[in-house]
Design a protein around this motif. Structure first.
Motif, short mmCIF file in Angstrom:
data_model
loop_
_atom_site.label_atom_id
_atom_site.label_comp_id
_atom_site.label_asym_id
_atom_site.label_seq_id
_atom_site.Cartn_x
_atom_site.Cartn_y
_atom_site.Cartn_z
N THR A 2 0.83 -1.20 0.00
CA THR A 2 0.00 0.00 0.00
C THR A 2 0.86 1.25 0.00
OG1 THR A 2 -1.79 -1.14 1.15
CG2 THR A 2 -1.80 1.26 1.22
N ARG A 3 1.90 1.25 0.82
CA ARG A 3 2.79 2.41 0.89
C ARG A 3 3.43 2.68 -0.48
NH1 ARG A 3 5.82 5.30 4.72
NH2 ARG A 3 7.73 6.16 3.82
N ILE A 6 0.92 4.15 -2.92
CA ILE A 6 0.61 5.55 -2.62
C ILE A 6 1.73 6.46 -3.09
CG2 ILE A 6 0.28 7.21 -0.74
CD1 ILE A 6 -1.16 4.97 0.81
N THR A 24 -4.09 15.10 -0.41
CA THR A 24 -4.45 13.82 0.19
C THR A 24 -5.59 13.16 -0.57
OG1 THR A 24 -3.78 14.64 2.37
CG2 THR A 24 -5.20 12.70 2.31
N VAL A 27 -4.35 11.93 -4.14
CA VAL A 27 -3.46 10.77 -4.05
C VAL A 27 -4.24 9.53 -3.63
CG1 VAL A 27 -1.48 9.79 -2.83
CG2 VAL A 27 -1.42 12.17 -3.59
N ALA A 28 -5.16 9.69 -2.67
CA ALA A 28 -5.96 8.55 -2.23
C ALA A 28 -6.78 7.99 -3.38
CB ALA A 28 -6.88 8.98 -1.09
N ALA A 31 -4.44 6.19 -5.87
CA ALA A 31 -3.87 4.95 -5.33
C ALA A 31 -4.93 3.93 -4.97
CB ALA A 31 -3.01 5.27 -4.11
N VAL A 33 -7.02 4.07 -2.31
CA VAL A 33 -7.08 3.85 -0.86
C VAL A 33 -7.91 4.95 -0.22
CG1 VAL A 33 -4.82 2.76 -0.85
CG2 VAL A 33 -4.99 5.21 -0.42
N ILE A 38 -3.31 7.29 4.24
CA ILE A 38 -2.19 8.20 3.98
C ILE A 38 -1.73 8.85 5.29
CG2 ILE A 38 -1.53 10.34 2.82
CD1 ILE A 38 -3.35 9.55 0.52
N LEU A 48 4.15 12.81 3.05
CA LEU A 48 3.99 12.10 1.78
C LEU A 48 4.91 12.69 0.71
CD1 LEU A 48 2.59 10.14 -0.13
CD2 LEU A 48 0.72 11.80 -0.36
#
Length: 223
Positions: A2-3, A6, A24, A27-28, A31, A33, A38, A48
């Protein structure tokens, strides 16, 4: 996983749309997620962005070719590669040029050590007009300044010969055309000797330290 996903998503946004696009929420979504993931992994947006900058810079430093051949030619190649990287990644380069961010970046520190190692090769070959620390400062400052000058100008107003002109100017002040001899340049000779002091045989560690201190004091006086 996951990291990594992201960071990859944030790196794509940074590269394609700039740092302001690295929110945020964006990016979420990119990705796949939830936003809390995050915050849990990176703390906040700055955390990040730091992770993204570190990943891209680390990959760039790891991809540097080994130094071989003429040490000044290697430095020239590396300097131009640094400028090209900065021009190709202006948002990232601007972030990494911030003093606070640069000081806490292991990848930036690793890049600096690569430069110092290549400068040491030039010093050992008798090719420096200045001491190693001054050479590092001049090459680093000129590289950063050249990138910022190029990226700060409108695309249609950039000077295509600026990087070459900057290198030629700085190189003339930092390097000799050939290994120094006693009649040429005392600074170059002392700088060369300084590179072998740590490995001189028949001297104690204290004696080597003292000799290094004397040479550095002489270089400081000759600056």
């Amino acid at each position: 996983m996951t990291r990594a996903g992201i960071v990859d998503a944030a790196a794509t946004l940074l590269r394609e749309q700039g740092v302001h696009a690295v929110t945020t929420r964006a990016v979420a979504a990119a990705a796949g997620v939830q936003a809390p993931a995050i915050y849990r992994l990176f703390g906040d947006k700055d955390g990040l962005v730091d992770a993204v900058a570190e990943q891209v810079m680390a990959a760039y430093v790891a991809g540097k070719p080994p130094a071989e051949g003429d040490p000044v030619a290697d430095l020239r190649t590396g300097w131009h590669a640094h400028v090209a990287f900065g021009v190709a990644n202006p948002e990232l380069f601007a972030l990494l040029s911030e003093p606070g961010r640069a000081q806490r970046s292991p990848a930036t520190a690793a890049g600096a050590e690569v430069l110092r190692g290549r400068i040491r090769r030039a010093a050992a070959a008798g090719r420096l007009r200045v001491d190693e620390e001054r050479a590092f400062g001049m090459l680093h400052a000129s590289g950063v300044g050249t990138v910022l000058a190029i990226t700060g100008a409108p695309a249609d107003a950039r000077d295509p010969a600026l990087a070459d002109a900057m290198w030629d100017t700085v190189a003339a002040a930092v390097f000799t055309d050939a290994p120094a001899s006693p009649a040429d340049d005392l600074v170059a000779l002392l700088t060369t000797v300084a590179t072998v002091v740590p490995s001189l045989p028949a001297l104690t560690a204290a004696e080597r330290a003292m000799l290094g201190e004397w040479i550095n004091r002489a270089l400081h006086h000759l600056r």
